[in-house]
Scaffold this motif. Structure first.
Motif, short mmCIF file in Angstrom:
data_model
loop_
_atom_site.label_atom_id
_atom_site.label_comp_id
_atom_site.label_asym_id
_atom_site.label_seq_id
_atom_site.Cartn_x
_atom_site.Cartn_y
_atom_site.Cartn_z
N GLY A 240 0.80 -1.24 0.00
CA GLY A 240 0.00 0.00 0.00
C GLY A 240 0.82 1.27 0.00
O GLY A 240 0.25 2.37 -0.01
N GLY A 241 2.14 1.16 -0.03
CA GLY A 241 2.98 2.36 0.05
C GLY A 241 3.11 3.12 -1.25
O GLY A 241 3.43 4.31 -1.25
N ARG A 242 2.89 2.43 -2.38
CA ARG A 242 3.12 3.07 -3.67
C ARG A 242 2.07 2.63 -4.69
O ARG A 242 1.36 1.64 -4.47
N GLY A 243 2.03 3.31 -5.81
CA GLY A 243 1.29 2.87 -6.99
C GLY A 243 -0.17 2.53 -6.74
O GLY A 243 -0.91 3.29 -6.09
N ILE A 244 -0.57 1.37 -7.24
CA ILE A 244 -1.97 0.93 -7.16
C ILE A 244 -2.40 0.72 -5.71
O ILE A 244 -3.52 1.07 -5.33
N THR B 199 3.04 3.34 -13.12
CA THR B 199 3.46 3.43 -11.72
C THR B 199 4.99 3.40 -11.69
O THR B 199 5.64 3.22 -12.72
N ASP B 200 5.55 3.53 -10.49
CA ASP B 200 7.01 3.45 -10.32
C ASP B 200 7.46 2.02 -10.03
O ASP B 200 8.53 1.80 -9.46
N ASN B 201 6.64 1.05 -10.39
CA ASN B 201 6.99 -0.37 -10.29
C ASN B 201 8.39 -0.57 -10.91
O ASN B 201 8.67 -0.02 -11.97
#
Ligand code: NAD
Length: 265
Positions: free
Chosen positions: A14-18, A189-191
């Protein structure tokens, strides 16, 4: 809409992106949210952002694939927020792009995060949900589960996640628990896999647009909206489904259709 007032949710990755967009969306609609991430900084930052909109949240730093992590995370979330209503299995791991470069270690690591951790999180959450006679699980899959796009271990794990979704839906539906999947297409995203593709080709997302009948790739918020729908009571008759949110990518082969339809769209 305030569909999640008095509800609690846990979002892995839950920290980034989706995952971040999903945690914020659920909180905006009223949920108290446990934000779980391998990176504590972003998890705490999202929890803080949720606090700033007047909702309750807790950031939890953990590797969801670690031994015993699932039970510890459900326990910590419930201690902080109360009994868990909504579990979103979003964390995943993407490794080598092709079969030849996939070795045993990368296969196992990708399966551990992408599939085994989702099973472990569900297994840890289900007894409490069963006792309360209610609960929702949403698993974030991928179009890689439906059609070959590279990353063989990740793709096979995502296909397994769809099978796990159906298993939970049928086994726990009678206990008042629903389990569904959301299958995103390309989402900017930054994936790490997108960051490295972007480094190799700054136009990668623009080039991919021609495959998308809607003319663009996805935003994290597109996926968060689908998760929120499946988590809400209005989706009470949706169980074991796979909601494909891919702008029409897997509905057909858009560039081929254009070649076959001279003068068409
Ligand atoms: N971005 C896309 O194009 C796309 C397409 C289809 C499916 N998906 C799926 O959507 C989900 C989110 O993707 P994203 O693009 O937002 O990724 P992201 O890399 O931007 O965010 C994933 C988050 O998960 C966390 N994470 C990774 N491993 C973890 C672990 N072991 N334990 C806890 N947290 C962990 C990361 O630290 C990160 O904050 C994934 O399941 C991914 O497979 C993404």
């Amino acid at each position: 809409m305030k569909r999640f007032l008095a509800k609690t949710a846990l979002v892995t990755g839950g920290g980034r992106g989706i995952g971040r967009a999903t945690a914020l969306r659920l909180a905006t609609e009223g949920a108290a949210v446990a934000v779980v991430d391998l990176d504590g900084g972003p998890a705490h930052e999202v929890a803080k952002a949720i606090g700033e909109i007047g909702r309750t949240a807790v950031g939890l730093e953990a590797d969801v694939a670690a031994e015993g992590a699932a039970a510890r995370l459900i326990e910590a979330a419930e201690k902080a927020l109360g009994p868990l209503d909504i579990l979103v299995n979003n964390a995943a791991k993407t490794g080598p792009a092709d079969l030849a470069s996939t070795d045993e270690a990368s296969w196992d690591a990708e399966f551990a995060v992408t599939l085994r951790a989702a099973w472990a999180m569900a297994r840890a959450a289900l007894p409490g949900m069963t006792e309360r006679g209610r609960g929702v699980i949403v698993n974030i899959a991928s179009v890689n589960a439906l059609t070959a796009l590279g990353n063989p271990a990740y793709s096979a794990a995502k296909a397994g996640l769809l099978a796990l979704t159906r298993q939970i839906a049928t086994e726990y539906g009678p206990a008042g628990i629903r389990c569904n999947a959301v299958t995103p297409g390309t989402v900017h995203t930054d994936n790490p896999s997108w960051t490295s593709r972007l480094a190799a080709d700054p136009d990668v997302f623009t080039k991919l647009e021609r495959w998308y009948p809607v003319g663009r790739v996805g935003k994290p918020e597109d996926i968060a909206a689908a998760v929120a729908y499946l988590a809400a009571d209005e989706a009470g008759f949706v169980n074991g489904a796979n909601l494909v949110v891919d702008g029409g990518l897997t509905a057909g082969l858009a560039p081929m259709t254009r070649e076959l339809t001279p003068g068409g769209r």
